[in-house]
Enzyme design. Structure first.
Site, PDB file in Angstrom:
ATOM      1  N   HIS A  99       0.744   7.331  51.148  1.00  0.00           N
ATOM      2  CA  HIS A  99       1.797   8.243  51.616  1.00  0.00           C
ATOM      3  C   HIS A  99       2.874   8.413  50.547  1.00  0.00           C
ATOM      4  O   HIS A  99       2.967   7.642  49.607  1.00  0.00           O
ATOM      5  CB  HIS A  99       2.458   7.698  52.896  1.00  0.00           C
ATOM      6  CG  HIS A  99       3.241   6.434  52.683  1.00  0.00           C
ATOM      7  ND1 HIS A  99       2.655   5.223  52.379  1.00  0.00           N
ATOM      8  CD2 HIS A  99       4.576   6.193  52.710  1.00  0.00           C
ATOM      9  CE1 HIS A  99       3.585   4.297  52.238  1.00  0.00           C
ATOM     10  NE2 HIS A  99       4.767   4.859  52.420  1.00  0.00           N
ATOM     11  N   ASP A 101       7.178   8.642  50.869  1.00  0.00           N
ATOM     12  CA  ASP A 101       8.085   8.185  51.924  1.00  0.00           C
ATOM     13  C   ASP A 101       8.726   9.338  52.692  1.00  0.00           C
ATOM     14  O   ASP A 101       9.258  10.283  52.096  1.00  0.00           O
ATOM     15  CB  ASP A 101       9.184   7.298  51.320  1.00  0.00           C
ATOM     16  CG  ASP A 101       8.624   5.965  50.851  1.00  0.00           C
ATOM     17  OD1 ASP A 101       7.726   5.439  51.526  1.00  0.00           O
ATOM     18  OD2 ASP A 101       9.075   5.464  49.806  1.00  0.00           O
ATOM     19  N   HIS A 247       1.972   6.014  47.407  1.00  0.00           N
ATOM     20  CA  HIS A 247       1.766   4.565  47.272  1.00  0.00           C
ATOM     21  C   HIS A 247       1.121   4.003  48.527  1.00  0.00           C
ATOM     22  O   HIS A 247       1.098   4.652  49.588  1.00  0.00           O
ATOM     23  CB  HIS A 247       3.074   3.842  46.957  1.00  0.00           C
ATOM     24  CG  HIS A 247       4.136   4.013  47.993  1.00  0.00           C
ATOM     25  ND1 HIS A 247       4.848   5.179  48.150  1.00  0.00           N
ATOM     26  CD2 HIS A 247       4.607   3.167  48.951  1.00  0.00           C
ATOM     27  CE1 HIS A 247       5.709   5.046  49.138  1.00  0.00           C
ATOM     28  NE2 HIS A 247       5.585   3.835  49.649  1.00  0.00           N
ATOM     29  N   ARG A 262      14.691  -2.631  50.303  1.00  0.00           N
ATOM     30  CA  ARG A 262      14.354  -1.280  49.826  1.00  0.00           C
ATOM     31  C   ARG A 262      15.517  -0.331  50.029  1.00  0.00           C
ATOM     32  O   ARG A 262      16.071  -0.247  51.124  1.00  0.00           O
ATOM     33  CB  ARG A 262      13.122  -0.802  50.613  1.00  0.00           C
ATOM     34  CG  ARG A 262      12.749   0.625  50.341  1.00  0.00           C
ATOM     35  CD  ARG A 262      11.573   1.070  51.166  1.00  0.00           C
ATOM     36  NE  ARG A 262      11.859   2.395  51.691  1.00  0.00           N
ATOM     37  CZ  ARG A 262      10.976   3.217  52.221  1.00  0.00           C
ATOM     38  NH1 ARG A 262       9.696   2.848  52.300  1.00  0.00           N
ATOM     39  NH2 ARG A 262      11.334   4.388  52.681  1.00  0.00           N
TER      40      ARG A 262
HETATM   41  C1  SIN Z   1       6.807   0.851  51.428  1.00  0.00           C
HETATM   42  O1  SIN Z   1       6.012   1.771  51.664  1.00  0.00           O
HETATM   43  O2  SIN Z   1       8.014   1.030  51.319  1.00  0.00           O
HETATM   44  C2  SIN Z   1       6.295  -0.563  51.238  1.00  0.00           C
HETATM   45  C3  SIN Z   1       5.761  -0.778  49.875  1.00  0.00           C
HETATM   46  C4  SIN Z   1       5.419  -2.219  49.636  1.00  0.00           C
HETATM   47  O3  SIN Z   1       5.765  -3.083  50.448  1.00  0.00           O
HETATM   48  O4  SIN Z   1       4.813  -2.512  48.603  1.00  0.00           O
END
Ligand code: SIN
Length: 272
Positions: A99, A101, A247, A262
């Site tokens: 995806h 974000d 990612h 994050r």
């Molecule tokens: C996310 O999609 O923000 C998580 C990515 C991760 O934990 O590596």
């Protein structure tokens, strides 16, 4: 110390040295990082120590911070910081599918900065895939067809029932229509912009045609040659550009613990 940027694979990812992210970078360094992000899609940094305020200050160098529409695990006193954690009690983790974000937002996030403090001895890597390459390797007739199309990105597809509060009657989720191919505002390059978590329908096609074409594009996006894989260490930071990479977080380390914070940066409406 000057910034050193080392490309990791032909289509995505670069390692950045010579910067301490706890100190707000000067304007020239911010411009260099913006350019590197647009070129490589994801930048990796090692051995960083940042407080939540320093993490937010670094994010604000690139734009206003984004508030997530549904994620429940927010750092106390810091509404802009998501806690990314998994341990023996976890039922699921964030981002366990390809995806970009919050693409369901009308103005999806430009970028995301994840700082991990605890990682399992092995496992918990994150995969990234370059969407410039995904677009550029499609055959010309398919590229031409996609360039006129838009798709629905539906937050309900991702969030309903996921966090234990989403099934309330009348719950409303972000839902937006975006071009299937977008132009990156910094690099000017085109990128494929549909993803498995949020994209539910190509507007100009029948349901059968849309399902078939999205299945083809989702499989294409996962081509190994477009990818890089980041092995985290405590103190590592990944800064990814949601406009040109997708990612996928791996959860191959249950029941061990992985923990980090994050910060997400607001973006603009994607355009072709
Ligand atoms: C996310 O999609 O923000 C998580 C990515 C991760 O934990 O590596």
């Amino acid at each position: 110390m000057s910034l050193q940027i080392e490309k990791l694979t032909p289509h995505c990812g670069a390692m950045v040295d010579g910067i301490d992210l706890s100190r707000t970078p000067d304007a020239a360094t911010v411009r260099a990082l913006e350019g590197a992000l647009a070129e490589h899609g994801v930048l990796f940094f090692r051995d960083q120590v940042m407080t939540p305020d320093q993490h937010k200050a670094f994010g604000r160098c690139f734009g206003e911070l984004h508030l997530h529409p549904a994620f429940p695990d927010i750092l106390e006193g810091h509404p802009e910081i998501m806690v990314i954690r998994a341990d023996a009690n976890s039922k699921r983790i964030a981002g366990e599918e390809w995806h970009s974000d919050v693409s369901c937002d009308a103005e999806p996030p430009l970028g995301t900065i994840l700082h991990l403090q605890e990682v399992p001895p092995v496992g918990g890597d994150t995969l990234f895939a370059g969407m410039y390459a995904a677009y550029e390797t499609l055959s010309p007739p398919l590229r031409t067809m996609l360039e006129g199309m838009t798709a629905i990105h539906d937050g309900e597809n991702a969030y309903r029932g996921r966090y234990g509060h989403g099934d309330a009657p009348g719950a409303v989720y972000p839902k937006s229509e975006h071009p299937v191919v977008v132009t990156h505002p910094v690099s000017g390059r085109r990128a494929l912009y549909v993803n498995r978590i949020f994209t539910t329908r190509i507007v100009q096609l029948s349901r059968r045609e849309s399902d078939g074409l999205l299945a083809l594009l989702f499989a294409h996006i996962e081509t190994p040659e477009f990818q890089c894989r980041f092995r985290w260490r405590p103190g590592s930071v990944a800064f990814w550009d949601n406009r040109c990479v997708q990612h996928h977080a791996l959860w191959d380390y249950f029941p061990q613990r992985r923990y980090g914070l994050r910060v997400t940066i607001r973006g603009q409406k994607p355009v072709f």
